[in-house]
Design a protein around this motif. Structure first.
Motif: not given
Length: 287
Positions: A208-211, A236-246
């Motif tokens: 789900e984090k990959l998606a 918040e909507l996808t339950n992923i953090t800014e750190f993980e994304l960026k």
């Protein structure tokens, strides 16, 4: 936490996730293989599985599963001591059964042998002719079945493997706004997930984090604003953090951010891009 639709869960029941540091100290590296060479060999088997799978008409989620099994196998076993093409062939055959898209073992072996030797057909024509040689196919059948059993033991027979494609469909349908770029966003996110098989991200993060990361980057590629609902942002909507994304997704080698933005800058092959150069396709790398 924001209430959101249930996603598909972890990458697989009972299989561990690995940190980047753990992956940098893999059995292959501990066996003396240099990290950059390990990455190159990893790209070889991921492209091998992808090409063989596509030639056999294997659905993308089964190809993803095969690569996922390969990654898990080599997270615990050294490439210095195992034939990566044999393991990859066994993983593809196994994944087709796991994902209910079975293929005859002989067809998988014939296509895998053809793919493995086609580059050297001019110098070694006899090897390519073995693809139709019955005794050779029988020998390979025995070897693939032994390799399949080794893979099963390595992953502790944990085969309830989840892939990120249902998650990206669900997130896209529920979050992406209507507009001229909606289909483009979905297509790009799907391509990012396809590209991710050439990395070890599936060993580090649940599907789900990959998606979510794929959808996030797809919005940025087309220049569309990130979706939000009821005052809640994308993270918040996808339950992923800014750190993980960026940080994780775009910050290093073998990540989504390097994978697709300049996909065709150097060559036309749909390979992972790192530092503006193709380092993953059959036409550009040393096999």
């Amino acid at each position: 936490m924001v209430n959101q639709p249930a996603l598909s869960g972890i990458g697989s029941e009972g299989l561990p996730f690995y940190s980047r540091e753990e992956l940098l100290q893999s059995p292959s590296v501990r066996d003396g293989l240099e990290p950059h060479r390990e990455a190159q060999l990893r790209r070889q088997y991921t492209h091998f599985v992808t090409d063989v799978g596509k030639n056999l008409g294997v659905p993308q989620w089964a190809i993803y599963t095969a690569v996922f099994l390969c990654h898990h196998y080599f997270a615990k076993r050294s490439m210095q001591r195992n034939d990566r093409y044999l393991v990859a062939t066994a993983c593809l055959y196994l994944s087709c059964k796991v994902q209910e898209s079975p293929k005859y073992l002989r067809d998988v072996i014939k296509e895998a042998e053809r793919k493995k030797w086609e580059r050297y057909a001019r110098d070694h024509p006899g090897e390519l002719r073995k693809c139709d040689d019955i005794p050779h196919l029988e020998t390979m059948r025995d070897q693939v079945l032994v390799a399949e059993r080794a893979v099963l033991y390595t992953v502790s027979f944990q085969l309830r493997i989840k892939v990120p494609y249902p998650d990206v469909i669900q997130l896209h349908n529920s979050l992406t706004r209507e507009g001229p770029h909606k289909q483009d966003i979905f297509d790009i996110a799907w391509s990012f997930l396809n590209d991710s098989v050439h990395t070890t991200l599936s060993l580090q993060y649940p599907p789900e984090k990959l998606a979510a990361a794929a959808l996030y980057l797809a919005h940025h590629v087309v220049g569309a604003p990130l979706p939000h609902k009821d005052g809640h942002g994308f993270c918040e909507l996808t339950n992923i953090t800014e750190f993980e994304l960026k940080g994780e997704w775009q910050g290093g080698r073998g990540t989504f951010g390097a994978a697709g933005a300049d996909r065709h800058r150097v060559c036309s092959h749909p390979a992972i891009r790192m530092e503006g150069r193709c380092q993953g396709c059959y036409c550009c790398m040393d096999h």
